[in-house]
Design a protein around this motif. Sequence first.
Motif, mmCIF file in Angstrom:
data_model
loop_
_atom_site.group_PDB
_atom_site.id
_atom_site.type_symbol
_atom_site.label_atom_id
_atom_site.label_comp_id
_atom_site.label_asym_id
_atom_site.label_seq_id
_atom_site.Cartn_x
_atom_site.Cartn_y
_atom_site.Cartn_z
ATOM 1 N N LEU A 160 -172.151 39.539 -21.407
ATOM 2 C CA LEU A 160 -172.509 39.599 -19.994
ATOM 3 C C LEU A 160 -171.318 39.489 -19.043
ATOM 4 N N ALA A 161 -170.128 39.262 -19.567
ATOM 5 C CA ALA A 161 -168.976 39.089 -18.689
ATOM 6 C C ALA A 161 -168.754 40.312 -17.807
ATOM 7 N N ASP A 162 -169.026 41.498 -18.357
ATOM 8 C CA ASP A 162 -168.828 42.737 -17.604
ATOM 9 C C ASP A 162 -170.155 43.361 -17.185
ATOM 10 N N ALA A 163 -171.236 42.575 -17.241
ATOM 11 C CA ALA A 163 -172.549 43.106 -16.871
ATOM 12 C C ALA A 163 -172.573 43.505 -15.397
ATOM 13 N N ILE A 164 -173.378 44.501 -15.098
ATOM 14 C CA ILE A 164 -173.551 44.971 -13.723
ATOM 15 C C ILE A 164 -174.729 44.222 -13.109
ATOM 16 N N PRO A 165 -174.503 43.367 -12.100
ATOM 17 C CA PRO A 165 -175.619 42.639 -11.499
ATOM 18 C C PRO A 165 -176.321 43.490 -10.444
ATOM 19 N N VAL A 166 -177.640 43.387 -10.394
ATOM 20 C CA VAL A 166 -178.415 44.064 -9.350
ATOM 21 C C VAL A 166 -179.394 43.059 -8.756
ATOM 22 N N GLU A 167 -179.538 43.124 -7.466
ATOM 23 C CA GLU A 167 -180.432 42.201 -6.771
ATOM 24 C C GLU A 167 -181.519 42.913 -5.983
ATOM 25 N N THR A 168 -181.379 44.220 -5.764
ATOM 26 C CA THR A 168 -182.352 44.977 -4.995
ATOM 27 C C THR A 168 -182.665 46.278 -5.708
ATOM 28 N N VAL A 169 -183.780 46.889 -5.328
ATOM 29 C CA VAL A 169 -184.144 48.178 -5.899
ATOM 30 C C VAL A 169 -183.107 49.229 -5.542
ATOM 31 N N ASP A 170 -182.574 49.175 -4.331
ATOM 32 C CA ASP A 170 -181.548 50.148 -3.945
ATOM 33 C C ASP A 170 -180.313 50.027 -4.832
ATOM 34 N N GLU A 171 -179.910 48.793 -5.132
ATOM 35 C CA GLU A 171 -178.766 48.615 -6.027
ATOM 36 C C GLU A 171 -179.066 49.158 -7.417
ATOM 37 N N LEU A 172 -180.273 48.883 -7.899
ATOM 38 C CA LEU A 172 -180.643 49.388 -9.219
ATOM 39 C C LEU A 172 -180.674 50.911 -9.224
ATOM 40 N N ASN A 173 -181.216 51.517 -8.180
ATOM 41 C CA ASN A 173 -181.271 52.983 -8.121
ATOM 42 C C ASN A 173 -179.878 53.591 -8.136
ATOM 43 N N ALA A 174 -178.935 52.940 -7.471
ATOM 44 C CA ALA A 174 -177.559 53.441 -7.481
ATOM 45 C C ALA A 174 -176.963 53.384 -8.886
#
Length: 276
Positions: free
Chosen positions: A133-147
Amino acid sequence: MILLVVGSDRVDAGKTTFSAGLLERTGAVGYKPRAGNDYWFDHDDCRTAIADGRLYGKDAARLAAAEGRDRAPERLNPVHRLWQPSTNGGTGLLGRSDREFLVDRIGRSPGEPTIVRNATVDLPDAVADALPLADAIPVETVDELNAVVQREYVPAFEALAADIEAADLAVVESYGDIAQPLSALDPAAIAAVAAVEPGRARIYPGDRYCRACEIASSSPKDGTLEKRVPDVLDYLKPLERVRLPPLPGDDRADPRRIADAYAPAYDALLDAVKRV
């Protein structure tokens, strides 16, 4: 040429059992473009994978074993999602009130995955400790996930579609009751479709099935709009309806026994290919 296996029942339709027997019958290569499991309800399967710092499910593992090519489950399945039951109420990042998305694994190499993490929830300790998880991509919103979907998921699916279309014969298993597991696939490559549910399979020509997918309405699914199998089948009359007998656990675990038990359904599916 592609044989597509979809489920017309949301849960335990029997797609993977059907697909495993079909791989044994045809010698095809197998694929499950998207998959997921639940840290609570599929805990043993989850722990088996994360013990090696990996994330995959039993469906992809069964297909990999059935095709007999010594491929890792990730090679068949470029995106795997881990869920857990929601304990906080509300709708969560992906609009689900019953469960929450934890992490996605993207990529087909067991040792070099891309991990996308839902930063709005706490991961179980076992998951946090086991995955890279050190290089995991964090997402907090649907817009971030869609990107992230456009940047990471779409290229992975496009690469998988190219591999599938290059195969002489591929069995592609969908997930849940989703009608098209991989939008990047050329519809012309789908020769025939088996819609599986407990007790029966309905067989359709690939071209008519894909046209029905174009006109069927979409439904919300995991934060996106996707076509559901029951909505698509409303526009189609099957070529054949074939009974699928219930199988005991030992038979479901053996692709050869499945191939024997489901032979009439496989005959009907391969006959549909000849009509193309």
